[in-house]
Scaffold this motif. Sequence first.
Motif, mmCIF file in Angstrom:
data_model
loop_
_atom_site.group_PDB
_atom_site.id
_atom_site.type_symbol
_atom_site.label_atom_id
_atom_site.label_comp_id
_atom_site.label_asym_id
_atom_site.label_seq_id
_atom_site.Cartn_x
_atom_site.Cartn_y
_atom_site.Cartn_z
ATOM 1 N N LEU A 58 13.696 -67.028 -61.090
ATOM 2 C CA LEU A 58 13.035 -68.233 -61.561
ATOM 3 C C LEU A 58 12.150 -67.930 -62.764
ATOM 4 O O LEU A 58 11.450 -66.916 -62.779
ATOM 5 C CB LEU A 58 12.202 -68.860 -60.436
ATOM 6 C CG LEU A 58 12.986 -69.205 -59.167
ATOM 7 C CD1 LEU A 58 12.052 -69.750 -58.092
ATOM 8 C CD2 LEU A 58 14.107 -70.204 -59.459
ATOM 9 N N VAL A 59 12.193 -68.814 -63.747
ATOM 10 C CA VAL A 59 11.380 -68.650 -64.953
ATOM 11 C C VAL A 59 10.218 -69.640 -64.918
ATOM 12 O O VAL A 59 10.332 -70.745 -64.379
ATOM 13 C CB VAL A 59 12.209 -68.852 -66.232
ATOM 14 C CG1 VAL A 59 13.276 -67.776 -66.356
ATOM 15 C CG2 VAL A 59 12.857 -70.238 -66.283
ATOM 16 N N THR A 60 9.104 -69.234 -65.509
ATOM 17 C CA THR A 60 7.875 -70.039 -65.446
ATOM 18 C C THR A 60 7.746 -71.011 -66.609
ATOM 19 O O THR A 60 6.678 -71.567 -66.839
ATOM 20 C CB THR A 60 6.643 -69.123 -65.432
ATOM 21 O OG1 THR A 60 6.636 -68.327 -66.625
ATOM 22 C CG2 THR A 60 6.645 -68.208 -64.216
ATOM 23 N N THR A 61 8.835 -71.233 -67.336
ATOM 24 C CA THR A 61 8.785 -72.054 -68.548
ATOM 25 C C THR A 61 8.978 -73.544 -68.289
ATOM 26 O O THR A 61 8.850 -74.349 -69.216
ATOM 27 C CB THR A 61 9.876 -71.591 -69.526
ATOM 28 O OG1 THR A 61 11.141 -71.553 -68.827
ATOM 29 C CG2 THR A 61 9.566 -70.207 -70.067
ATOM 30 N N GLY A 62 9.313 -73.926 -67.056
ATOM 31 C CA GLY A 62 9.702 -75.297 -66.789
ATOM 32 C C GLY A 62 8.657 -76.145 -66.111
ATOM 33 O O GLY A 62 7.454 -75.995 -66.352
ATOM 34 N N VAL B 199 3.272 -80.996 -58.549
ATOM 35 C CA VAL B 199 3.877 -81.960 -57.620
ATOM 36 C C VAL B 199 5.376 -82.143 -57.809
ATOM 37 O O VAL B 199 6.060 -82.615 -56.894
ATOM 38 C CB VAL B 199 3.182 -83.343 -57.712
ATOM 39 C CG1 VAL B 199 1.698 -83.220 -57.365
ATOM 40 C CG2 VAL B 199 3.368 -83.968 -59.086
ATOM 41 N N PHE B 200 5.909 -81.797 -58.971
ATOM 42 C CA PHE B 200 7.322 -82.042 -59.236
ATOM 43 C C PHE B 200 8.208 -81.344 -58.205
ATOM 44 O O PHE B 200 7.981 -80.188 -57.847
ATOM 45 C CB PHE B 200 7.709 -81.545 -60.633
ATOM 46 C CG PHE B 200 9.164 -81.775 -60.938
ATOM 47 C CD1 PHE B 200 9.623 -83.018 -61.313
ATOM 48 C CD2 PHE B 200 10.084 -80.745 -60.805
ATOM 49 C CE1 PHE B 200 10.967 -83.240 -61.571
ATOM 50 C CE2 PHE B 200 11.439 -80.946 -61.055
ATOM 51 C CZ PHE B 200 11.869 -82.204 -61.443
ATOM 52 N N ARG B 201 9.229 -82.050 -57.747
ATOM 53 C CA ARG B 201 10.145 -81.495 -56.738
ATOM 54 C C ARG B 201 11.368 -82.395 -56.605
ATOM 55 O O ARG B 201 11.405 -83.505 -57.152
ATOM 56 C CB ARG B 201 9.442 -81.422 -55.376
ATOM 57 C CG ARG B 201 9.068 -82.791 -54.797
ATOM 58 C CD ARG B 201 8.249 -82.670 -53.527
ATOM 59 N NE ARG B 201 7.978 -83.965 -52.917
ATOM 60 C CZ ARG B 201 6.996 -84.771 -53.283
ATOM 61 N NH1 ARG B 201 6.180 -84.423 -54.270
ATOM 62 N NH2 ARG B 201 6.800 -85.937 -52.666
ATOM 63 N N ARG B 202 12.345 -81.885 -55.934
ATOM 64 C CA ARG B 202 13.484 -82.676 -55.476
ATOM 65 C C ARG B 202 13.418 -82.774 -53.965
ATOM 66 O O ARG B 202 12.966 -81.828 -53.331
ATOM 67 C CB ARG B 202 14.804 -82.023 -55.915
ATOM 68 C CG ARG B 202 15.057 -82.186 -57.413
ATOM 69 C CD ARG B 202 16.450 -81.695 -57.804
ATOM 70 N NE ARG B 202 16.709 -81.972 -59.195
ATOM 71 C CZ ARG B 202 17.178 -83.141 -59.654
ATOM 72 N NH1 ARG B 202 17.454 -84.121 -58.806
ATOM 73 N NH2 ARG B 202 17.379 -83.320 -60.931
ATOM 74 N N ASP C 28 14.316 -72.975 -63.103
ATOM 75 C CA ASP C 28 12.865 -73.125 -63.280
ATOM 76 C C ASP C 28 12.163 -73.872 -62.162
ATOM 77 O O ASP C 28 10.956 -74.116 -62.270
ATOM 78 C CB ASP C 28 12.579 -73.834 -64.609
ATOM 79 C CG ASP C 28 12.989 -75.308 -64.591
ATOM 80 O OD1 ASP C 28 14.133 -75.610 -64.169
ATOM 81 O OD2 ASP C 28 12.177 -76.160 -64.994
ATOM 82 N N ILE C 29 12.881 -74.231 -61.086
ATOM 83 C CA ILE C 29 12.217 -74.914 -59.965
ATOM 84 C C ILE C 29 12.702 -74.325 -58.638
ATOM 85 O O ILE C 29 13.725 -73.629 -58.588
ATOM 86 C CB ILE C 29 12.427 -76.443 -59.987
ATOM 87 C CG1 ILE C 29 13.893 -76.814 -59.744
ATOM 88 C CG2 ILE C 29 11.919 -77.043 -61.282
ATOM 89 C CD1 ILE C 29 14.104 -78.307 -59.527
ATOM 90 N N ASP C 30 11.979 -74.651 -57.579
ATOM 91 C CA ASP C 30 12.317 -74.060 -56.274
ATOM 92 C C ASP C 30 13.667 -74.514 -55.745
ATOM 93 O O ASP C 30 14.296 -73.813 -54.952
ATOM 94 C CB ASP C 30 11.200 -74.312 -55.254
ATOM 95 C CG ASP C 30 10.857 -75.778 -55.062
ATOM 96 O OD1 ASP C 30 11.551 -76.666 -55.622
ATOM 97 O OD2 ASP C 30 9.853 -76.052 -54.362
#
Length: 224
Positions: free
Chosen positions: A192-196, A53-56, A175-177
Motif C-alpha cells: 500500500l502506498v501513502t499517496t492516496g 473516513v474514506f472507505r468502501r 492506496d486503500i485498505d
Amino acid sequence: MTELTFHPNDITHIVWDWNGTLLDDNHANLAAVNAVCAAYGRDPVEIDHWRTVFRRPLVPLYEELLGRSLLEGEWERLEKLYDEDYLRHLPSCELAQGVPDVLLDWAGTGRSQSLLSMASHDHVFPLITERGLASHFTRVDGRRYDTVADSKAEHLVHHLAAQDVDPATVVLIGDIDDDARAARAAGAHSILVTTGLMAPERLAATGCPVVESPVAAVRALRGL
C-alpha cells in the motif's frame, strides 16, 4: 517503509491501482466530494479529514457524510454530481511521481504488470490510452459491473483469471485498505502506498507493507 510480508523473488506480476496510486488525483477527488456536499447543504470537508473516513463500500460512507440515509435514486444522482465535478478537475491531475519510469523499470526485470481500477472501465481505459500507458500493461480493467460488497476483490479474481496468472505470484499495489482485502481474498499479496485517499496509520492497520510511493514499492520488490 514497513517490511515485506512475502519474498520479493516470488513475485512475477504487479497489479497496479490507478486513482491515488499511479494518478495523483486527490485534489480532484476532494473537489468532487465537496461538490456533493454543496449540493446537499453540507459543509465542505478537508483532505486530512477525508483520509480518516474514506472507505468502501461507498454508500454508507456518503450516508455518514450527509448525516442521513439516501433515498431511492439519490445514489445515482450523487454519483453523477461527483463524476461531473471530478472530470472538470481531471485535466489538472498529473501522473504520480516516477510514473511512467517505474513501469519501465519493472518491465526491465522481465516481469509483467497490469492495471485494475474501481473507476468505471469506460472511464479508465481511454484515459490510460490517452496518457500513453496502455503498452506497459498486459491488461487494463476498470469496474465493469457493480457488486454487493463494493470491493475490488471479485474484480481482482476475474482480472487475474483472464490473464491466467497465479495469484500467489502477484502483488497488488494500491492506496486503500480495500486493496489489501482484495489481494487477500484473491490469494495475492499487496503493498500500500501513502499517496492516496487513506491515512498512513489506517493502511498500516491492515498488516500489509506500506511505502511512500509507487517507486518505493518497486524498489522493495527488486530488493533495493
